[in-house]
Design a protein around this motif. Structure first.
Motif, mmCIF file in Angstrom:
data_model
loop_
_atom_site.group_PDB
_atom_site.id
_atom_site.type_symbol
_atom_site.label_atom_id
_atom_site.label_comp_id
_atom_site.label_asym_id
_atom_site.label_seq_id
_atom_site.Cartn_x
_atom_site.Cartn_y
_atom_site.Cartn_z
ATOM 1 N N ARG A 191 3.799 14.612 -95.837
ATOM 2 C CA ARG A 191 3.089 13.565 -96.576
ATOM 3 C C ARG A 191 1.580 13.681 -96.311
ATOM 4 N N ASP A 192 1.219 13.913 -95.060
ATOM 5 C CA ASP A 192 -0.204 14.075 -94.707
ATOM 6 C C ASP A 192 -0.797 15.266 -95.459
ATOM 7 N N ALA A 209 -1.408 14.512 -99.074
ATOM 8 C CA ALA A 209 -2.585 13.659 -99.281
ATOM 9 C C ALA A 209 -3.858 14.505 -99.214
ATOM 10 N N ARG A 210 -3.908 15.397 -98.235
ATOM 11 C CA ARG A 210 -5.095 16.257 -98.120
ATOM 12 C C ARG A 210 -5.232 17.152 -99.349
ATOM 13 N N ILE A 255 -4.164 16.631 -102.391
ATOM 14 C CA ILE A 255 -4.626 15.867 -103.567
ATOM 15 C C ILE A 255 -6.142 15.704 -103.519
ATOM 16 N N LEU A 256 -6.659 15.371 -102.342
ATOM 17 C CA LEU A 256 -8.104 15.160 -102.218
ATOM 18 C C LEU A 256 -8.871 16.456 -102.464
#
Ligand SMILES: Cc1cc2nc3c(=O)[nH]c(=O)nc-3n(C[C@H](O)[C@H](O)[C@H](O)COP(=O)(O)OP(=O)(O)OC[C@H]3O[C@@H](n4cnc5c(N)ncnc54)[C@H](O)[C@@H]3O)c2cc1C
Lengths: 534, 71
Positions: free
Chosen positions: B34-35, B38-39, B41-42
């Motif tokens: 999940r982490d 998120a990275r 996507i950014l």
């Protein structure tokens, strides 16, 4: 090392009985300001400098108590400079420009506000609110035309089409004052708002923050340090920032469930501070209290004869230092308008533009402070996930750094699209557009542009002074001329080619600009800026 | 002119990309994955940069009304 509690002794101001309290009929004043906080005092000073007298009522007899505002932004300092009060603030305060952001054990990113050279005021000054208010009180006292009444609490209000009436409690018997205009600068818990039954709508944040001012002589640099999830405050945030007199602001997020009474007890506080600063630092505690924050505003800032400003009109979280800063900018916006209306030089409708222009500012400030609060206190697992991802990436990749939001520092609002602006008809490569605040620059004679502009309508003309237009009077409003060399640094900041003219309002925002001076156009623009033209 | 989000095939080598994506997650706990997402996507969002395109992408990712994501 013994840690002591060393609460500050605030000055107190005497209650002086006013002749109004014994008058047979209620006294009638042009302007009554309710609240002698930073905003009410700035308003009174600005009005006095425009030659408008006011009565200022405050329910207390001292300056701000405890930990409140510390950071003042460049634009606010420029306004206070115009009000003759910035010099002692800059002298006493701490000027800073470097911020460091930590995540867990790691330094993820530092910023330098890198203020552009050639401005009179620094990017930021830190100064305790009580010092700032004391300096405003001193300035208000030295000016003619400010009747400052301590221990005068407004407890009743009504208005008719031709006057407002205030009921005031004092250490003696209550009395009534009548006023053409009432300025409600009575803070976040505004009595006037309550007396008028106005809604104050927005968001309430439930995270609690323990705010503590300590006195220590440690040689930490004058920087803003912000921690996300530090080892000494797991899962929460923390802040360290320097103020005057070796006082430091500490701010710990302590979550929703924490017990405020327990957290402010010395036996709990001292170990917490030691965990943050290290065991070998000696300090005393000036103040500690627990806050929750709200972001909310009045829908309208004008209600007939009452104009709301500062925290009474809009309340923001402290992240980004927007409270006092935006309130002082409210005063800056309204004072010259009210002065013109009071002297019958402008129509009453000009006051409506205060709501329009400062409503935009409140919107911008609330949006920024809400976003910062959401970044600092993520409300859901997914928002924490992205927040932590941003911080992880920021350590390694520059692209993520602009996403880190520990408070967006306050910039002045541009009144884009305001009805008082005359839109550009020419192309400018740079320089403040209509609605934007004027930009400072050093002048050849060793003074500063903003100080030359002062607090009246000015045409800033790029060219030699013998070609410059003469001083004008437009519908009885004086317009002065400042001529600047088209080869100067000012010209570079304004795209000031020879012949270029900027019309600047008394609050130093741009009303219009042209490539060539045309008296008809300037007259029309002045008319529009004072609410005469549709 | 605002750019449009490209929703037509645009990957050079779709199978290679898909395999690389799964390989990057291989062996990670659900939390670590999940982490990473998120990275990712950014990082991708920054590469796109254009707010209009990003808004279209955010909208395209929202499940159409009445449709579940299949879970
Ligand atoms: C922890 C914290 C940190 C902050 N940090 C910053 C910062 O760094 N920078 C910044 O710009 N802002 C900051 N702020 C916000 C700032 O303190 C406020 O925005 C500011 O004080 C608002 O000024 P004001 O004059 O509108 O209201 P106030 O300061 O609240 O003044 C209102 C005055 O009205 C008086 N009054 C109230 N009711 C009556 C009545 N019925 N009759 C007569 N008088 C009355 C009160 O006694 C008071 O003197 C911070 C706030 C907090 C709590």
């Amino acid at each position: 090392m013994e840690t002591r509690l060393r609460p500050r002794q605030n000055p107190t101001f005497d209650y002086v009985r006013s002749p109004d309290q014994s008058a047979a009929a209620s006294a009638h004043h042009l302007v009554v300001i309710v609240g002698a906080g930073p905003v009410g005092l700035s308003m009174a000073i600005d009005l006095a400098q425009h030659g408008v007298r006011s009565v200022v009522l405050d329910d207390d007899d001292t300056v701000s108590v405890g930990s409140r505002a510390i950071c003042y932004a460049k634009r606010t300092l420029e306004i206070w400079n115009r009000l003759g009060v910035a010099a002692p603030m800059v002298d006493k305060g701490v000027t800073w420009k470097v911020g460091r952001v930590r995540f867990g054990e790691r330094l993820v990113y530092s910023f330098d506000l890198l203020p552009e050279e050639g401005h009179r005021m620094p990017a930021f000054v830190n100064l305790q609110q009580y010092h700032m208010e004391e300096m405003l009180v001193a300035r208000a006292t030295e000016l003619d035309g400010i009747d400052l009444r301590w221990k005068n609490a407004v407890t009743g209000f009504d208005q008719t089409p031709d006057r407002a009436a205030l009921t005031i409690d004092t250490p003696d018997e209550p009395y009534t004052l009548l006023a053409d205009t009432v300025i409600a600068a009575d803070g976040a818990r505004s009595s006037l708002r309550a007396l008028m039954g106005l809604d104050f709508e927005g968001r309430v944040f439930y995270d609690q923050f323990l705010i503590c001012d300590i006195i220590m002589t440690a040689d930490f640099p004058s920087e803003r340090w912000f921690w996300f999830d530090p080892p000494f405050n797991r899962g929460q945030s923390a802040l360290l920032h320097k103020q005057a007199d070796n006082v430091w602001r500490l701010d710990f997020q302590i979550g929703r469930e924490a017990d405020p009474e327990l957290e402010t007890r010395t036996d709990r506080l001292v170990p917490r501070i030691r965990a943050m600063l290290g065991d070998d630092v000696a300090f005393d505690i000036e103040w500690a209290s627990v806050y929750t924050f709200k972001c909310r505003r009045l829908d309208q800032f004008r209600h007939g004869r009452v104009l709301f400003m500062g925290d009474a009109a809009h309340q923001v979280s402290p992240f980004g230092a927007r409270g006092a800063n935006s309130g002082v900018q409210d005063a800056d916006n309204l004072a010259w308008k009210l002065a013109l209306v009071t002297k019958d030089l402008a129509p009453d409708g000009l006051l409506d533009s205060y709501d329009d222009e400062r409503g935009r500012a409140a919107h911008e400030n609330l949006m920024n402070s809400t976003r910062s609060t959401d970044f600092i206190t993520p409300k859901s697992p997914i928002s924490r996930l992205f927040r932590d991802a941003v911080l992880d990436l920021a350590e390694h990749y520059p692209f993520a750094r602009p996403l880190v939001n520990s408070g967006r520092l306050s910039l002045p609002t541009r009144y884009d699209g305001s009805p008082l602006n005359t839109p550009d008809a020419h192309v400018f490569a740079c320089g403040p557009a209509p609605g934007a605040p004027a930009i400072d620059a050093p002048l050849a004679n060793g003074t500063w542009l903003l100080e030359q502009l002062g607090g009246q309508f000015v045409v800033l003309y790029f060219g030699s002074s013998d070609q410059a237009p003469p001083v004008m009077v437009v519908s009885r409003v004086p317009v002065s001329i400042v001529a600047v060399d088209p080869e100067s640094q000012t010209a570079a900041r304004y795209d000031g080619q020879p012949g270029t003219a900027y019309l600047i309002r008394p609050d130093q925002h741009i009303a219009g600009r042209w490539r060539a001076f045309d008296i008809k156009k300037v007259e029309t623009a002045v008319g529009r800026a004072i609410g005469l033209e549709p | 002119m605002t750019e449009n989000l490209n929703l037509d095939p645009n990957l050079d080598r779709p199978d290679d990309f898909y395999e690389a994506l799964l390989n990057t997650h291989y062996g990670l706990s659900e939390d670590k994955s999940r982490d990473l997402n998120a990275r990712l996507i950014l990082i991708l969002a920054n590469h796109i940069g254009d707010m209009d395109v990003l808004k279209q992408a955010l909208n395209a990712a929202v499940p159409p009304p009445g449709e579940s994501s299949g879970a």
